[in-house]
Design a protein around this motif. Structure first.
Motif, PDB file in Angstrom:
ATOM      1  N   ASN A   1      34.938  77.661  44.942  1.00 37.91           N
ATOM      2  CA  ASN A   1      35.186  78.987  45.505  1.00 37.91           C
ATOM      3  C   ASN A   1      36.681  79.226  45.688  1.00 37.91           C
ATOM      4  O   ASN A   1      37.514  78.362  45.373  1.00 37.91           O
ATOM      5  CB  ASN A   1      34.407  79.190  46.807  1.00 37.91           C
ATOM      6  N   LEU A   2      37.026  80.384  46.196  1.00 42.92           N
ATOM      7  CA  LEU A   2      38.434  80.766  46.325  1.00 42.92           C
ATOM      8  C   LEU A   2      39.197  79.864  47.280  1.00 42.92           C
ATOM      9  O   LEU A   2      40.425  79.748  47.177  1.00 42.92           O
ATOM     10  CB  LEU A   2      38.533  82.225  46.784  1.00 42.92           C
ATOM     11  N   ALA A   3      38.477  79.193  48.186  1.00 46.11           N
ATOM     12  CA  ALA A   3      39.115  78.267  49.123  1.00 46.11           C
ATOM     13  C   ALA A   3      39.306  76.884  48.506  1.00 46.11           C
ATOM     14  O   ALA A   3      39.864  75.984  49.145  1.00 46.11           O
ATOM     15  CB  ALA A   3      38.290  78.162  50.398  1.00 46.11           C
ATOM     16  N   GLY A   4      38.838  76.705  47.262  1.00 44.80           N
ATOM     17  CA  GLY A   4      38.992  75.411  46.588  1.00 44.80           C
ATOM     18  C   GLY A   4      37.857  74.444  46.846  1.00 44.80           C
ATOM     19  O   GLY A   4      37.931  73.280  46.425  1.00 44.80           O
ATOM     20  N   LEU A   5      36.792  74.878  47.526  1.00 46.12           N
ATOM     21  CA  LEU A   5      35.659  74.008  47.831  1.00 46.12           C
ATOM     22  C   LEU A   5      34.737  73.918  46.626  1.00 46.12           C
ATOM     23  O   LEU A   5      34.334  74.936  46.054  1.00 46.12           O
ATOM     24  CB  LEU A   5      34.887  74.543  49.033  1.00 46.12           C
ATOM     25  N   ASN A   6      34.402  72.698  46.227  1.00 44.37           N
ATOM     26  CA  ASN A   6      33.502  72.498  45.092  1.00 44.37           C
ATOM     27  C   ASN A   6      32.064  72.802  45.519  1.00 44.37           C
ATOM     28  O   ASN A   6      31.532  72.193  46.455  1.00 44.37           O
ATOM     29  CB  ASN A   6      33.606  71.060  44.582  1.00 44.37           C
ATOM     30  N   LEU A   7      31.434  73.741  44.818  1.00 38.78           N
ATOM     31  CA  LEU A   7      30.075  74.157  45.165  1.00 38.78           C
ATOM     32  C   LEU A   7      29.016  73.464  44.315  1.00 38.78           C
ATOM     33  O   LEU A   7      27.826  73.646  44.546  1.00 38.78           O
ATOM     34  CB  LEU A   7      29.937  75.675  45.003  1.00 38.78           C
TER      35      LEU A   7
END
Length: 244
Positions: free
Chosen positions: A178-184
């Motif tokens: 996501n835009l926050a850099g969290l791997n989904l």
């Protein structure tokens, strides 16, 4: 004048100068003709005809000869007409990936453990399916014997898409962040809900008993959520919170 035109013109002038000087240009090539007997000529013609015939026939394949980039695109469900045409239920409509069935020069067929391939001599849409004439299939009985065969096409034969279009097969396996850099997670498969394509994303999770399981997220593949697709980096960036 384009670079190509300029280059062609330059070569033409160079050849003219060579002729004027009585010297052959480096591009010139000549071979002394060899007389052939009628028998040799007929033999050569027969070899060409046989090679063309073999190229147009269905052939048996093995796992080793199967293309590494083969993608399943449909299944033969019936014969079509009396002259050996087959009817195929495509996994995607034309314009959404089904075009590969129409444009591919060779179809790869898998029925049970039996592998084969045949040149696609003619293919067209018919109602909600695709019908095709394959090399080596001349009558309805042979076409009927192919019912149940899964149809594959080499990925290299897929039609080229526009810059903002993607084949589903190219999205599967990509990381989603996501835009926050969290791997989904990773794209496990694609879903068509009738309105748009949907990314089905799997990620590692823990169930209520503490056992590891595969969690699932569904993200519509639309511009409001999907921001970038970088196939080189194998990553899709989405505007999506982890707790959605």
């Amino acid at each position: 004048m384009s670079e190509r035109d300029s280059g062609s013109s330059g070569r033409a002038k160079a050849a003219s100068r060579a002729k004027a000087s009585g010297q052959a240009s480096f591009g010139a090539f000549v071979r002394k003709p060899v007389e052939r007997t009628d028998g040799e000529s007929k033999e050569a013609q027969a070899k060409v005809a046989n090679a063309a015939s073999e190229a147009a026939e269905m052939r048996v394949e093995t796992a080793a000869s199967w293309p590494a980039d083969a993608v399943e695109v449909g299944a033969i469900v019936d014969a079509y007409g009396l002259k050996g045409w087959v009817k195929v239920a495509a996994h995607a409509d034309t314009g959404q990936g089904g075009d590969a069935l129409l444009s591919a020069k060779r179809w790869w067929l898998l029925k049970g453990q039996e592998r084969s391939s045949a040149p696609s001599l003619q293919a067209k849409t018919h109602s909600d399916s695709v019908v095709a004439r394959l090399g080596g299939i001349a009558d309805r009985d042979v076409a009927l014997a192919l019912r149940g065969s899964r149809v594959y096409v080499s990925r290299s034969e897929f039609p080229v898409l526009e810059a903002d279009e993607f084949y589903w097969v190219d999205l599967i396996g990509l990381d989603v962040v996501n835009l926050a850099g969290l791997n989904l997670g990773k794209v496990a498969s694609m879903i068509d809900n009738g309105a748009q394509s949907v990314l089905r994303i799997e990620y590692p999770a823990i169930d209520k008993s503490g056992k590891p399981v595969a969690g699932e997220r569904l993200i519509p593949f639309v511009g409001v959520f999907v921001k970038t697709v970088d196939q080189t980096a194998k990553q899709i960036v989405v505007d999506w919170d982890a707790d959605y």
